[in-house]
Scaffold this active site. Structure first.
Site, PDB file in Angstrom:
ATOM      1  N   CYS A 149       0.781  -1.272  -0.015  1.00 53.70           N
ATOM      2  CA  CYS A 149       0.051  -0.015   0.041  1.00 53.70           C
ATOM      3  C   CYS A 149       0.930   1.282  -0.200  1.00 53.70           C
ATOM      4  CB  CYS A 149      -0.956   0.043   1.260  1.00 53.70           C
ATOM      5  SG  CYS A 149      -1.843  -1.578   1.465  1.00 53.70           S
ATOM      6  N   ASP A 196     -10.070  -2.582  -5.392  1.00 52.09           N
ATOM      7  CA  ASP A 196      -9.303  -1.883  -5.080  1.00 52.09           C
ATOM      8  C   ASP A 196      -9.476  -0.388  -5.525  1.00 52.09           C
ATOM      9  OD1 ASP A 196      -7.152  -0.353  -3.955  1.00 52.09           O
ATOM     10  OD2 ASP A 196      -5.817  -1.822  -4.317  1.00 52.09           O
ATOM     11  N   HIS A 228      -8.119  -4.136  -1.116  1.00 48.31           N
ATOM     12  CA  HIS A 228      -6.997  -3.330  -1.108  1.00 48.31           C
ATOM     13  C   HIS A 228      -6.405  -4.018   0.488  1.00 48.31           C
ATOM     14  CE1 HIS A 228      -4.260  -0.081  -1.132  1.00 48.31           C
ATOM     15  NE2 HIS A 228      -4.650   0.076  -0.006  1.00 48.31           N
TER      16      HIS A 228
END
Ligand SMILES: *[C@@H]1O[C@H](CO)[C@@H](O)[C@H](O)[C@H]1NC(C)=O
Ligand SMILES: *[C@@H]1O[C@H](CO)[C@@H](O)[C@H](O)[C@H]1NC(C)=O
Ligand SMILES: *[C@@H]1O[C@H](CO)[C@@H](O)[C@H](O)[C@H]1NC(C)=O
Length: 260
Positions: A149, A196, A228
């Protein structure tokens, strides 16, 4: 004599089978729960979480966390998993002891403000020092970077020429800019979720277009049934998420083994 030879051949086959039965299983390398086994250490004024492999490794992995940072148990367990896969693995605290709260919806927490405080002007120097430490002080000749991320963007930033990293992986990178992908000069691999908002599939296709224009080794894998964060925070009671997390991990390991 012949009989004895046959017995010893059979015994050899049996022991070889036993020896390979276990390392083949994912659970021996990647673990999702339990106690983390690495250690914290302050290096050049920055806290790091470090996990060492059983045998001395030639490649060091620098692990760049999501916004939840070193306190998140899954981050520590994944650092340990890279060590079990054979790499010296080190994760710098990217947030000066103040990562995002485990629940981003905690009243009073301002995501945009947090991200503004941790732009490249603040984060690059922290990672650069970790790269320097691993290369100069520990003497690793090969350095890989794995980012998740928030940290995924920095995998790309450190794959540029002269940054001291040889190969990289990013799971569901967020805030990644075209220029950062175009500037990459080292092999790179991406794992993405099929759900995502921060890295939708059409955006992923654009990134593939940029990578396709290079002559570098690169891979992009999309894992169905994931969202995500799955590379770290997958709900491992859901078989598709568990598979995605494990496969993304082995994607990184295999990529580093092949291209470091
Ligand atoms: C980093 O950049 C941000 C946004 O431009 C700025 O507000 C901040 O003061 C800078 N931090 C440092 C340490 O230079
Ligand atoms: C790939 O390279 C071609 C030729 O230089 C260029 O026209 C195209 O815009 C590039 N694609 C991307 C996605 O950068
Ligand atoms: C995790 O996945 C399981 C199985 O799909 C589901 O029953 C459970 O509600 C999920 N947990 C969370 C916190 O989403």
């Amino acid at each position: 004599m012949r009989f004895f030879t046959l017995i010893s051949v059979l015994a050899t086959i049996a022991s070889a089978t036993l020896a390979t039965a276990h390392p083949g299983s994912a659970q021996d390398v990647i673990r999702h729960t339990g106690r983390s086994v690495g250690k914290e250490s302050v290096i050049n004024g920055v806290k790091h979480y470090i996990s060492k492999p059983f045998k001395k490794s030639t490649t060091a992995v620098i692990y760049l966390t999501d916004v939840f940072g070193l306190p998140l148990p899954e981050n520590r367990l994944l650092v340990d998993s890279f060590a079990r896969a054979g790499f010296f693995t080190i994760a710098p605290d990217l947030f000066q002891n103040k990562p995002a709260p485990a629940d981003l919806n905690t009243p009073g927490f301002d995501v945009a403000g947090f991200l503004a405080l941790h732009g490249p002007n603040v984060t690059d120097p922290i990672i650069a020092k970790t790269v320097q430490y691993v290369r100069k002080e520990l003497g690793y000749k090969k350095v890989a970077v794995t980012g998740y991320c928030f940290g995924g963007r920095y995998s790309f930033r450190f794959l540029q020429k002269g940054k001291g990293v040889d190969v990289g992986f990013a799971a569901h990178p967020s805030l990644l800019e075209d220029g950062e992908v175009k500037a990459v000069t080292k092999p790179v691999s991406i794992a993405a979720a099929d759900h995502d908002d921060l890295l939708p599939l059409d955006r992923l296709t654009q990134l593939e277009g940029i990578l396709k224009n290079t002559t570098l080794p690169w891979t992009v894998s999309v894992y169905g049934g994931t969202s995500h964060g799955f590379g770290v925070r997958a709900n491992v009671t859901d078989p598709r998420q568990k598979f995605g997390k494990e496969e993304a991990f082995f994607q990184a390991v295999r990529f580093f083994q092949s291209w470091a």
